[in-house]
Write a protein that holds these residues in place. Sequence first.
Motif, short mmCIF file in Angstrom:
data_model
loop_
_atom_site.label_atom_id
_atom_site.label_comp_id
_atom_site.label_asym_id
_atom_site.label_seq_id
_atom_site.Cartn_x
_atom_site.Cartn_y
_atom_site.Cartn_z
N GLU A 1 16.41 -49.23 97.23
CA GLU A 1 15.19 -49.48 97.21
C GLU A 1 14.44 -50.01 98.75
OE1 GLU A 1 13.73 -53.34 95.89
OE2 GLU A 1 15.63 -54.11 95.58
N TYR A 2 15.53 -49.66 99.69
CA TYR A 2 14.92 -49.97 101.17
C TYR A 2 13.91 -48.73 101.49
CZ TYR A 2 19.31 -52.53 101.02
OH TYR A 2 20.50 -53.35 100.57
N ALA A 3 14.30 -47.69 101.21
CA ALA A 3 13.55 -46.34 101.45
C ALA A 3 14.21 -45.43 100.56
CB ALA A 3 13.69 -45.98 102.95
N CYS A 4 13.25 -44.81 99.38
CA CYS A 4 13.86 -43.98 98.56
C CYS A 4 12.13 -43.31 98.10
CB CYS A 4 14.33 -44.50 97.50
SG CYS A 4 13.82 -45.80 96.26
N LEU A 5 12.53 -42.01 97.72
CA LEU A 5 11.55 -41.27 97.23
C LEU A 5 11.61 -40.78 95.42
CD1 LEU A 5 8.62 -40.01 98.23
CD2 LEU A 5 9.87 -37.73 98.39
N VAL A 6 10.74 -41.23 94.74
CA VAL A 6 11.07 -41.14 93.33
C VAL A 6 9.99 -39.78 92.80
CG1 VAL A 6 10.75 -42.32 91.27
CG2 VAL A 6 11.83 -43.42 93.17
N ASN A 7 10.41 -39.23 91.68
CA ASN A 7 9.48 -38.22 91.19
C ASN A 7 8.82 -39.20 89.90
OD1 ASN A 7 8.81 -36.34 89.08
ND2 ASN A 7 10.09 -34.69 89.88
N VAL A 8 7.46 -39.18 90.27
CA VAL A 8 6.73 -40.17 89.18
C VAL A 8 6.74 -39.54 88.08
CG1 VAL A 8 4.60 -41.13 88.98
CG2 VAL A 8 5.35 -41.04 91.24
N ASP B 1 10.15 -39.63 111.01
CA ASP B 1 9.56 -39.32 109.69
C ASP B 1 10.59 -38.98 108.72
OD1 ASP B 1 7.72 -38.64 107.57
OD2 ASP B 1 8.38 -36.47 107.96
N LEU B 2 10.53 -39.94 107.79
CA LEU B 2 11.49 -39.86 106.40
C LEU B 2 11.09 -38.82 105.39
CD1 LEU B 2 14.40 -40.57 105.25
CD2 LEU B 2 12.91 -42.85 104.73
N ILE B 3 9.63 -39.09 105.23
CA ILE B 3 9.15 -38.57 103.93
C ILE B 3 9.23 -36.87 103.81
CG2 ILE B 3 6.83 -38.10 102.85
CD1 ILE B 3 6.14 -41.02 104.11
N HIS B 4 9.06 -36.12 105.05
CA HIS B 4 9.11 -34.70 104.66
C HIS B 4 10.58 -34.29 104.37
CE1 HIS B 4 8.04 -30.78 105.42
NE2 HIS B 4 9.09 -30.42 106.45
N PRO B 5 11.60 -34.80 105.14
CA PRO B 5 12.86 -34.47 104.70
C PRO B 5 13.20 -34.81 103.20
CG PRO B 5 12.97 -35.43 106.79
CD PRO B 5 11.52 -35.84 106.35
N MET B 6 12.62 -36.00 102.75
CA MET B 6 12.76 -36.19 101.46
C MET B 6 12.08 -35.20 100.43
SD MET B 6 12.57 -40.40 101.02
CE MET B 6 14.26 -41.47 101.41
N ILE B 7 11.01 -34.87 100.88
CA ILE B 7 10.18 -33.89 100.14
C ILE B 7 10.85 -32.47 99.98
CG2 ILE B 7 8.08 -32.61 99.85
CD1 ILE B 7 6.56 -35.08 100.80
N GLN B 8 11.50 -32.41 101.08
CA GLN B 8 12.19 -31.02 101.16
C GLN B 8 13.53 -30.94 100.38
OE1 GLN B 8 12.89 -30.90 105.62
NE2 GLN B 8 11.85 -29.07 105.69
N VAL B 9 14.15 -32.06 100.04
CA VAL B 9 15.02 -32.10 99.11
C VAL B 9 14.75 -31.81 97.67
CG1 VAL B 9 16.95 -33.49 98.00
CG2 VAL B 9 16.47 -33.90 100.46
N PHE B 10 13.63 -32.40 97.42
CA PHE B 10 13.00 -32.20 95.91
C PHE B 10 12.65 -30.77 95.97
CE2 PHE B 10 12.09 -36.75 95.76
CZ PHE B 10 12.64 -36.77 94.30
N GLU B 11 11.93 -29.97 97.01
CA GLU B 11 11.58 -28.80 96.80
C GLU B 11 12.79 -27.54 96.76
OE1 GLU B 11 8.93 -28.37 100.36
OE2 GLU B 11 7.13 -28.96 99.31
N ARG B 12 13.95 -27.97 97.43
CA ARG B 12 14.75 -27.32 97.31
C ARG B 12 15.89 -27.15 96.07
NH1 ARG B 12 16.41 -29.31 102.47
NH2 ARG B 12 18.00 -30.75 101.70
N ASN B 13 15.25 -28.18 95.02
CA ASN B 13 15.78 -28.41 93.86
C ASN B 13 14.79 -28.52 92.69
OD1 ASN B 13 18.93 -29.44 94.28
ND2 ASN B 13 17.57 -30.19 95.99
N PRO B 14 14.02 -27.47 92.54
CA PRO B 14 13.05 -27.30 91.66
C PRO B 14 13.42 -27.37 90.18
CG PRO B 14 13.17 -25.34 92.52
CD PRO B 14 13.93 -26.16 93.48
N GLY B 15 12.93 -27.92 89.12
CA GLY B 15 13.40 -27.84 87.67
C GLY B 15 14.62 -28.24 87.40
N GLU B 16 15.17 -29.08 88.41
CA GLU B 16 16.64 -29.66 88.13
C GLU B 16 16.87 -31.13 87.68
OE1 GLU B 16 19.41 -28.52 91.13
OE2 GLU B 16 18.98 -26.66 91.30
#
Length: 329
Positions: A204-211, A118-133
């Motif tokens: 773009e192979y696999a990346c998570l974007v803050n919409v 699973d790649l999605i949860h680790p990506m979400i965790q990166v966002f959650e570690r950097n709120p408001g940045e």
Amino acid sequence: MQKIDVAISYYGKPYQTMVTLFSLLEQSNNYIDKIYLCIEKKQPYEDAWQGIPKIKEIFEKRGVIIVHLDKFVPWMANVSPQGLDETTRLSLRYQYALEKTNKKYLLICHNDMLYHKDLIHPMIQVFERNPGENLVGVGRIGQCWNCSAFYAKLCTPEKFEDYKPSQQELLEQLEQYPTPRYKRSRELVSEGFVHPLPECRLNEYACLVNVDLYRKTTIPNGPVPYFGGVWNGSDTAAAWFRDSYLNGLRFENLYYEDYADHAPFSSVSNGNDADNNRVIYEDIEQQARDYMIKHYHADQYSASTQLRIAKMLGKRKLQKIYNKVLNRL
């Protein structure tokens, strides 16, 4: 649990697309709501059209939304993004999903991936570690294999913010370490696009974007061009990456290779070669079909799907005949 949506551009490779979908859902189904599979108006080979009803039968009930784009606009390198009409804009790669999703994050993904973790949860965790940045994207940063600074051992995905050469230094470096896209890189550097480096992008192979951040900062709400165009860049998303960074947004590197393989059935891990070489295309599609049959699903479909394919082929054949006759008049 945080749910996300997924955007995949379908340009050929039906069996690789199905392997991508099967493996992604196998590893990350709990985090996924909808998958937007956007069908390009033009396809590299005719069999690509036959794959769409097969994908529809298997995956529509699993949250895959098939969208047929109205125009074929893969690059848009010579058109100002400010002047795009809605139909053209929504036909840019990934833009339809970026505008239609109601989720906080969107996973952008190639259609030739094989996920083994699973790649999605680790990506979400990166966002959650950097709120408001102002963190707008997480994924593999840079096409380093095309970059002179990488071969000079001066830059890596983790160091792209710190390595800031002068224009002259970068031009000299390009001469010392000529890259696969030397001509384009030299053009961009000569025009003043020095940092981020020309080959820096969120791959773009696999990346998570803050919409939300994406929508606030891209045209017409902000100065940044869309993800799916090239414009003053080296490749898809390079101009978006550069202008986002220069306007205060941030990116975090996360190696997708720890979780998935890109172009797993290609001997050189390159999906582009198949788009222009029928022999390569057929070989990797056969490998993907064999893998799908072994691990996920028999290559067998309902009578209604087979009928839909036959009607589609018949309609396309008639259209070709009609076009030939029309061209002779």
